[in-house]
Design a protein around this motif. Sequence first.
Motif, PDB file in Angstrom:
ATOM      1  N   GLY A 121     -68.340  49.208  -5.696  1.00 60.03           N
ATOM      2  CA  GLY A 121     -69.180  49.170  -4.504  1.00 60.03           C
ATOM      3  C   GLY A 121     -70.174  50.313  -4.488  1.00 60.03           C
ATOM      4  O   GLY A 121     -71.372  50.110  -4.265  1.00 60.03           O
ATOM      5  N   LEU A 122     -69.681  51.518  -4.741  1.00 60.73           N
ATOM      6  CA  LEU A 122     -70.564  52.689  -4.709  1.00 60.73           C
ATOM      7  C   LEU A 122     -71.627  52.615  -5.802  1.00 60.73           C
ATOM      8  O   LEU A 122     -72.789  52.944  -5.578  1.00 60.73           O
TER       9      LEU A 122
ATOM     10  N   TYR B 139     -66.548  57.150   0.169  1.00 58.49           N
ATOM     11  CA  TYR B 139     -66.997  55.762   0.333  1.00 58.49           C
ATOM     12  C   TYR B 139     -67.002  55.363   1.804  1.00 58.49           C
ATOM     13  O   TYR B 139     -67.992  54.851   2.324  1.00 58.49           O
ATOM     14  N   LEU B 140     -65.879  55.591   2.459  1.00 63.03           N
ATOM     15  CA  LEU B 140     -65.770  55.173   3.865  1.00 63.03           C
ATOM     16  C   LEU B 140     -66.790  55.898   4.724  1.00 63.03           C
ATOM     17  O   LEU B 140     -67.478  55.287   5.543  1.00 63.03           O
ATOM     18  N   ASP B 141     -66.909  57.193   4.505  1.00 64.49           N
ATOM     19  CA  ASP B 141     -67.826  57.967   5.322  1.00 64.49           C
ATOM     20  C   ASP B 141     -69.278  57.533   5.091  1.00 64.49           C
ATOM     21  O   ASP B 141     -70.020  57.288   6.036  1.00 64.49           O
TER      22      ASP B 141
ATOM     23  N   GLN C 215     -72.772  49.863  -7.444  1.00 62.76           N
ATOM     24  CA  GLN C 215     -73.688  48.733  -7.409  1.00 62.76           C
ATOM     25  C   GLN C 215     -74.599  48.724  -6.183  1.00 62.76           C
ATOM     26  O   GLN C 215     -75.636  48.086  -6.198  1.00 62.76           O
ATOM     27  N   THR C 216     -74.216  49.453  -5.132  1.00 59.56           N
ATOM     28  CA  THR C 216     -75.117  49.523  -3.988  1.00 59.56           C
ATOM     29  C   THR C 216     -75.960  50.785  -4.044  1.00 59.56           C
ATOM     30  O   THR C 216     -76.758  51.036  -3.146  1.00 59.56           O
ATOM     31  N   ARG C 217     -75.774  51.586  -5.092  1.00 57.17           N
ATOM     32  CA  ARG C 217     -76.529  52.822  -5.277  1.00 57.17           C
ATOM     33  C   ARG C 217     -76.515  53.675  -4.013  1.00 57.17           C
ATOM     34  O   ARG C 217     -77.541  54.208  -3.565  1.00 57.17           O
ATOM     35  N   VAL C 218     -75.352  53.779  -3.436  1.00 58.71           N
ATOM     36  CA  VAL C 218     -75.196  54.578  -2.210  1.00 58.71           C
ATOM     37  C   VAL C 218     -75.525  56.042  -2.489  1.00 58.71           C
ATOM     38  O   VAL C 218     -75.061  56.607  -3.479  1.00 58.71           O
TER      39      VAL C 218
ATOM     40  N   VAL D 174     -63.805  50.097  -4.723  1.00 58.93           N
ATOM     41  CA  VAL D 174     -64.889  50.823  -4.050  1.00 58.93           C
ATOM     42  C   VAL D 174     -65.775  51.542  -5.068  1.00 58.93           C
ATOM     43  O   VAL D 174     -66.937  51.826  -4.780  1.00 58.93           O
TER      44      VAL D 174
ATOM     45  N   THR E  55     -70.471  54.671   3.772  1.00 56.54           N
ATOM     46  CA  THR E  55     -70.803  53.290   4.109  1.00 56.54           C
ATOM     47  C   THR E  55     -70.737  53.067   5.612  1.00 56.54           C
ATOM     48  O   THR E  55     -71.469  52.266   6.150  1.00 56.54           O
ATOM     49  N   ARG E  56     -69.865  53.787   6.303  1.00 57.60           N
ATOM     50  CA  ARG E  56     -69.806  53.651   7.751  1.00 57.60           C
ATOM     51  C   ARG E  56     -71.109  54.177   8.367  1.00 57.60           C
ATOM     52  O   ARG E  56     -71.626  53.621   9.304  1.00 57.60           O
TER      53      ARG E  56
ATOM     54  N   ASP F  82     -62.578  58.512   0.514  1.00 56.95           N
ATOM     55  CA  ASP F  82     -63.071  59.148   1.736  1.00 56.95           C
ATOM     56  C   ASP F  82     -64.603  59.135   1.749  1.00 56.95           C
ATOM     57  O   ASP F  82     -65.230  58.812   2.759  1.00 56.95           O
TER      58      ASP F  82
ATOM     59  N   ARG G 225     -73.977  54.424   6.888  1.00 58.27           N
ATOM     60  CA  ARG G 225     -75.159  53.669   6.436  1.00 58.27           C
ATOM     61  C   ARG G 225     -75.291  52.334   7.149  1.00 58.27           C
ATOM     62  O   ARG G 225     -76.381  51.893   7.434  1.00 58.27           O
ATOM     63  N   ALA G 226     -74.139  51.717   7.381  1.00 59.97           N
ATOM     64  CA  ALA G 226     -74.192  50.315   7.818  1.00 59.97           C
ATOM     65  C   ALA G 226     -74.728  50.175   9.238  1.00 59.97           C
ATOM     66  O   ALA G 226     -74.772  51.114   9.982  1.00 59.97           O
TER      67      ALA G 226
END
Lengths: 157, 414, 95
Positions: free
Chosen positions: B380-381, B406-408, B383-386, B377, B410-411, B404, B413-414
């Motif tokens: 993930g964080l 990450y999940l919060d 490379q997606t520039r979250v 993750v 990306t959930r 935590d 955002r998606a």
Amino acid sequence: MHKSLLIDPEKCTSCLQCEMACSFEHEGVFNPAKSRIKIFEFEHGRRAIPYTCTQCAEAWCLYACPVEAISLNMETGAKEVAEDVCVGCKVCTIACPFGTINYNQDTGKVIKCDLCGGDPQCAAACPTGAITYVDADWTGYDRMREWAQKTHSQPSA
Amino acid sequence: MKHVIIGAGPAGIIAAETLRRADPRSTVTVVGDEPEPPYSRMAIPYLLTGSIGDAGTHLRRGADHFAKLAVDIRRDRATGVDVGDRRVALAGGGHLDYDRLLIASGSHAVRPPIAGMDLQGVENCWTLADARRVAAGARAGARVVLMGAGFIGCIVLEALAKRGVELTVIEMGERMLPRMMDDVGGEMIKRWCESKGVRVLTGARVGAVSAADGGLELALDSGESLRAELVVCATGVSPNVDFLADTAVRIEDGVLVDEYLCSSVADVYAAGDVAQGPDFSTGERRVHAIQPTASEHGRIAALNMAGGRTRFRGSLSMNVLNTLGLVSSSFGLWMGAEGGETARAADAERFRYLRLEFQADRLVGALALGLTQHVGVIRGLIQTRVRLGQWKPQLLRDPLLVMDAYLDCTRRRA
Amino acid sequence: MHPQARLSGRVSVKIQFKTGGSLVEHLPPGTQGNTVELEVPEGATPMDVMRQLCMPTGENYLVSLNGEVVVISERGKRVLAENDHLAIMPPIQGG
């Protein structure tokens, strides 16, 4: 049509039945620490999210593997690890942007969700319907899959 | 369309397979100079420990895999390229004409300029042939000196230790893994190795190697001298580009390529360890000699050779390593970004460490030690520039909440 | 131009020099980043530049001149000209 795991966090009560079922199916023990699906709790247990591999189309793990230990199961769409081929180099664990393929120190190999060959035990064990195994087309597609797409196409800078 | 690929490592092989799918009617020829089926260097440490045989290192299963794909794998070595006539000269005396060329010639191990490095008993550990020689010399109880504690050194270290040798590691840098770990992480790994019976000398230089009593003697700059039956040299690699001398293919740290993996010469592409391509974190061009980059380069270069126009978004520098059971990983700008902020959580007793690097409210780099679950993750964080928003101050206080966050994020955002 | 980057008393040429990794410590003190303008004597070769900067003159570097590879046998022969771009890169760590 492939089926996929549909996860509805609203229904999850964090009972850990899915983790138990997963570890028993794959490792022969009831031990949540060895599960390929993981419940994450938020807000001091008031919210929970079951989390596992979405079998994403990008298959980062599969392409990153240097020895072709990860392959696509044509029947289920799952990306499966061949334990006898995996050398344990862990490249897939950093390549997967979802963190859903992980190293198992005990075996020296990586593990991930394989949809139990088409009969996922986590869904079978879930008492509230938070995890169901449904046709991929009418799930509207898992939000995580959309996100997988984003990882691939996010413009740089 | 005639595609020629120089190099039979992961970048070259993935490119060949991609070309076969994307340009079915083309001819695809791969030139590799090692006397083995295409294999992965990543697997060599596991060959050294005996957990796999030669076949376990092969990139593809099945003896007829390439024949079935009609990919011609030739054992030969490119000695020159005529980019005007579109022709590759081969060491065996022949040549190959191409319409599109992929340079995926990888890199070779290099030894530091120290007297005696050419003596018998001094080995690299880069190719399968090297590995067989190392295996022959690294018998249980043998005294072995490993020069270089970078990524490759450390991955070989584990394999050597498992063979039961009496091991000393010498690293010129002030810490182990100077290009993959900071002081805190490097020190933990050193302490961990020492606790497992490996002697680790950092900030140490070998002045000379000489033959002594049927073995080798290493004179260190500190005045100490070491005896060894085997010296394994893992002091770095350098891209294989000599055959490109006298061509217009531009070189710096490797073959310079644009965001389509094309070199300065039309229809000449480069991929993998030999390519100096876009770096995701800085936008500059860098050589990232890592497996995931080789794989991504190979695929995208091939799509473009087949006539597509696929842009490469840049490779993220990342590594994962097992040092005698201690797993470490590094991502992106782990050393920090200008004007950025750092979060650290270290537990020296339990050999656990997490360092996160932020720029504004985005994650741009990380180091992790002793953490094996969900490390992906972090990629993930990054490379997606979250945008981490309110999670950033929380992560600055407790970086271990990264999953935590990450999940919060990306959930939502998606 | 830092005084250490200059060799005095002879006709000299200016080149753009780039390096990386641990070799950066051989750049003249005060250099920002990994690129510097160097003044070298007329007739100097890449090998002379390595000596001028007190770099170990081993064969384990990647040397390029204006983007073209300079193979080992040429490193003591190729003569540098005004505004040449010389890059000497140390070994890299793979993964």
